[in-house]
Scaffold this active site. Sequence first.
Site, mmCIF file in Angstrom:
data_model
loop_
_atom_site.group_PDB
_atom_site.id
_atom_site.type_symbol
_atom_site.label_atom_id
_atom_site.label_comp_id
_atom_site.label_asym_id
_atom_site.label_seq_id
_atom_site.Cartn_x
_atom_site.Cartn_y
_atom_site.Cartn_z
ATOM 1 N N SER A 1 -1.648 -10.018 -10.528
ATOM 2 C CA SER A 1 -2.747 -9.332 -9.835
ATOM 3 C C SER A 1 -3.895 -10.288 -9.523
ATOM 4 O O SER A 1 -4.169 -11.214 -10.276
ATOM 5 C CB SER A 1 -3.260 -8.205 -10.732
ATOM 6 O OG SER A 1 -4.526 -7.745 -10.300
ATOM 7 N N TYR B 1 -5.994 -8.352 -3.297
ATOM 8 C CA TYR B 1 -6.946 -7.330 -2.870
ATOM 9 C C TYR B 1 -7.800 -7.940 -1.778
ATOM 10 O O TYR B 1 -8.239 -9.084 -1.903
ATOM 11 C CB TYR B 1 -7.874 -6.930 -4.020
ATOM 12 C CG TYR B 1 -7.305 -5.912 -4.969
ATOM 13 C CD1 TYR B 1 -6.798 -4.702 -4.517
ATOM 14 C CD2 TYR B 1 -7.315 -6.134 -6.346
ATOM 15 C CE1 TYR B 1 -6.297 -3.753 -5.400
ATOM 16 C CE2 TYR B 1 -6.825 -5.193 -7.237
ATOM 17 C CZ TYR B 1 -6.317 -4.006 -6.747
ATOM 18 O OH TYR B 1 -5.835 -3.069 -7.623
ATOM 19 N N THR C 1 -2.384 -5.182 -1.372
ATOM 20 C CA THR C 1 -2.670 -3.797 -1.778
ATOM 21 C C THR C 1 -3.686 -3.181 -0.831
ATOM 22 O O THR C 1 -4.778 -3.718 -0.623
ATOM 23 C CB THR C 1 -3.198 -3.775 -3.229
ATOM 24 O OG1 THR C 1 -2.186 -4.320 -4.069
ATOM 25 C CG2 THR C 1 -3.513 -2.353 -3.683
ATOM 26 N N LYS D 1 1.365 -2.693 -0.023
ATOM 27 C CA LYS D 1 1.409 -1.754 -1.168
ATOM 28 C C LYS D 1 0.387 -0.632 -1.009
ATOM 29 O O LYS D 1 -0.760 -0.884 -0.643
ATOM 30 C CB LYS D 1 1.108 -2.543 -2.449
ATOM 31 C CG LYS D 1 1.053 -1.721 -3.726
ATOM 32 C CD LYS D 1 0.989 -2.646 -4.935
ATOM 33 C CE LYS D 1 1.101 -1.893 -6.237
ATOM 34 N NZ LYS D 1 -0.135 -1.258 -6.660
ATOM 35 N N HIS E 1 -0.787 3.949 -6.479
ATOM 36 C CA HIS E 1 -1.503 3.097 -7.434
ATOM 37 C C HIS E 1 -1.368 3.660 -8.860
ATOM 38 O O HIS E 1 -2.295 3.590 -9.668
ATOM 39 C CB HIS E 1 -2.984 3.013 -7.040
ATOM 40 C CG HIS E 1 -3.624 1.675 -7.316
ATOM 41 N ND1 HIS E 1 -3.863 0.738 -6.348
ATOM 42 C CD2 HIS E 1 -4.084 1.121 -8.464
ATOM 43 C CE1 HIS E 1 -4.448 -0.318 -6.882
ATOM 44 N NE2 HIS E 1 -4.593 -0.123 -8.172
HETATM 45 C C1 FNR Z 1 -2.536 -1.032 -11.841
HETATM 46 N N1 FNR Z 1 -2.170 -1.138 -10.501
HETATM 47 C C2 FNR Z 1 -2.630 -2.192 -9.751
HETATM 48 N N2 FNR Z 1 -2.187 -2.375 -8.473
HETATM 49 C C3 FNR Z 1 -2.582 -3.436 -7.755
HETATM 50 O O1 FNR Z 1 -2.134 -3.578 -6.620
HETATM 51 N N3 FNR Z 1 -3.430 -4.361 -8.302
HETATM 52 C C4 FNR Z 1 -3.940 -4.236 -9.557
HETATM 53 O O2 FNR Z 1 -4.690 -5.079 -10.026
HETATM 54 C C5 FNR Z 1 -3.556 -3.098 -10.308
HETATM 55 N N4 FNR Z 1 -4.038 -2.897 -11.568
HETATM 56 C C6 FNR Z 1 -3.501 -1.923 -12.369
HETATM 57 C C7 FNR Z 1 -3.873 -1.848 -13.710
HETATM 58 C C8 FNR Z 1 -3.256 -0.918 -14.543
HETATM 59 C C9 FNR Z 1 -3.623 -0.863 -15.977
HETATM 60 C C10 FNR Z 1 -2.279 -0.041 -14.015
HETATM 61 C C11 FNR Z 1 -1.588 0.962 -14.900
HETATM 62 C C12 FNR Z 1 -1.930 -0.096 -12.681
HETATM 63 C C13 FNR Z 1 -1.136 -0.244 -9.952
HETATM 64 C C14 FNR Z 1 0.258 -0.813 -10.240
HETATM 65 O O3 FNR Z 1 0.493 -1.949 -9.481
HETATM 66 C C15 FNR Z 1 1.363 0.193 -9.918
HETATM 67 O O4 FNR Z 1 1.169 0.701 -8.633
HETATM 68 C C16 FNR Z 1 1.417 1.336 -10.922
HETATM 69 O O5 FNR Z 1 1.156 0.878 -12.228
HETATM 70 C C17 FNR Z 1 2.799 1.991 -10.894
HETATM 71 O O6 FNR Z 1 2.832 3.093 -11.709
HETATM 72 P P1 FNR Z 1 3.382 3.085 -13.224
HETATM 73 O O7 FNR Z 1 4.666 2.307 -13.251
HETATM 74 O O8 FNR Z 1 2.316 2.467 -14.061
HETATM 75 O O9 FNR Z 1 3.559 4.536 -13.506
#
Ligand code: FNR
Length: 384
Positions: A107, A130, A156, A252, A276
């Site tokens: 990330s 981002y 994203t 995404k 997300h």
């Molecule tokens: C995320 N997600 C996320 N997405 C992204 O594009 N950049 C990011 O920095 C983050 N940070 C982030 C932190 C935490 C703690 C979580 C749980 C999620 C979203 C992530 O990429 C993804 O879309 C989801 O986590 C998918 O769902 P599940 O597998 O956690 O249910």
Amino acid sequence: MSPILEINDLKNRARRRVPKMFFDYADSGSWTEGTYKANENDFSKIKLRQRIAVDMTNRSLKSTMVGQDVAMPVALAPTGLTGMQHADGEILAAQAAEEFGVPFTLSTMSICSLEAVAEKTKKPFWFQLYMMKDRDFIANLIERAKAVGCSALVLTLDLQILGQRHKDLRNGLSAPPKFTPKHIYQMATRPLWCLGMLRTKNHSFGNIVGHAKGVSDLSSLSSWTAEQFDPQLNWNDVEWIRNLWGGPLILKGILDIEDARMAARTGADAIIVSNHGGRQLDGAPSSIEVLPSIADAVGDQIEIHMDGGIRSGQDVLKAKCLGAQGTYIGRPFLYGLGADGKAGVTKALEIIRHELDVTMALCGKRDINSLDASIIYPPQGLQN
Ligand code: FNR
């Protein structure tokens, strides 16, 4: 110690090992957490068709995502602050993914930097971007991702402004974290976690601190992140990124057919059907609910990936049957990391692989690439 048999066991162990504010950061969704819960619950509404007396030998889970070989179609999703679930979290997760043969996505908001992860891994990993208002910073970040050999860029698009998570506010969690006596008490009750943090140098947001204009330390990072997410992001920016990057590009945060059509026109390589992890628009449908209609609309033009709510190999199989070439897990690997570092991430992947393999066999299939809607009910998924 009780055995680790399913992702939930890793979650329970992580809860005991990670300070509450960071565990809650992973285990939370925005507002009522309705979409977060729907992501998980909707998978159970889809049933599997059991088959018998078919040859189940020589099974294969090998596949590709954006043309790259994967041991199974499950990548580690980009997650911010991963280095707060466990010291050096991004490095450990990247190493586990590399050894397992699935992609790891770093990330923008990671604790360990692009360079720190590259130094400790041998194979290319993916980078998630981002869009920030400071385009010079973005251009530089893309150059850094190229310089360390990242083999795909995940852009994203669903976080132009931040969804609100009540748990984080109640816990007083901010980015970067500011520690009050309550936080220090929470950390002190997790001695193994503390020990790891004392040993590592990776404490700050390594992709940003020292690289973004005016951000030399954690305190200046706070105001920078608060005002940098770009509310004016549009499809022209996607084209700008595509040209600057030049490699495999994955968009995404697609949850709507019209957006999927726009995304397909950008010339990107794949889209991720995603809300997300239920952390942005609470009230939006689950990813698995909208996946089939998006796959119907643009599946012949662009590769479809999905994430959100995958907690087992059965969930991966259902997503494959409904049109996803690849899937991602976020929380399952974070729970593994919090529970047991690198070994915990490996465990999460092993659990999912075993469940996927056995489920596929009991549905009478031997090749993950041959899965289609004929082995699920209802065959169109949850779409009306
Ligand atoms: C995320 N997600 C996320 N997405 C992204 O594009 N950049 C990011 O920095 C983050 N940070 C982030 C932190 C935490 C703690 C979580 C749980 C999620 C979203 C992530 O990429 C993804 O879309 C989801 O986590 C998918 O769902 P599940 O597998 O956690 O249910």
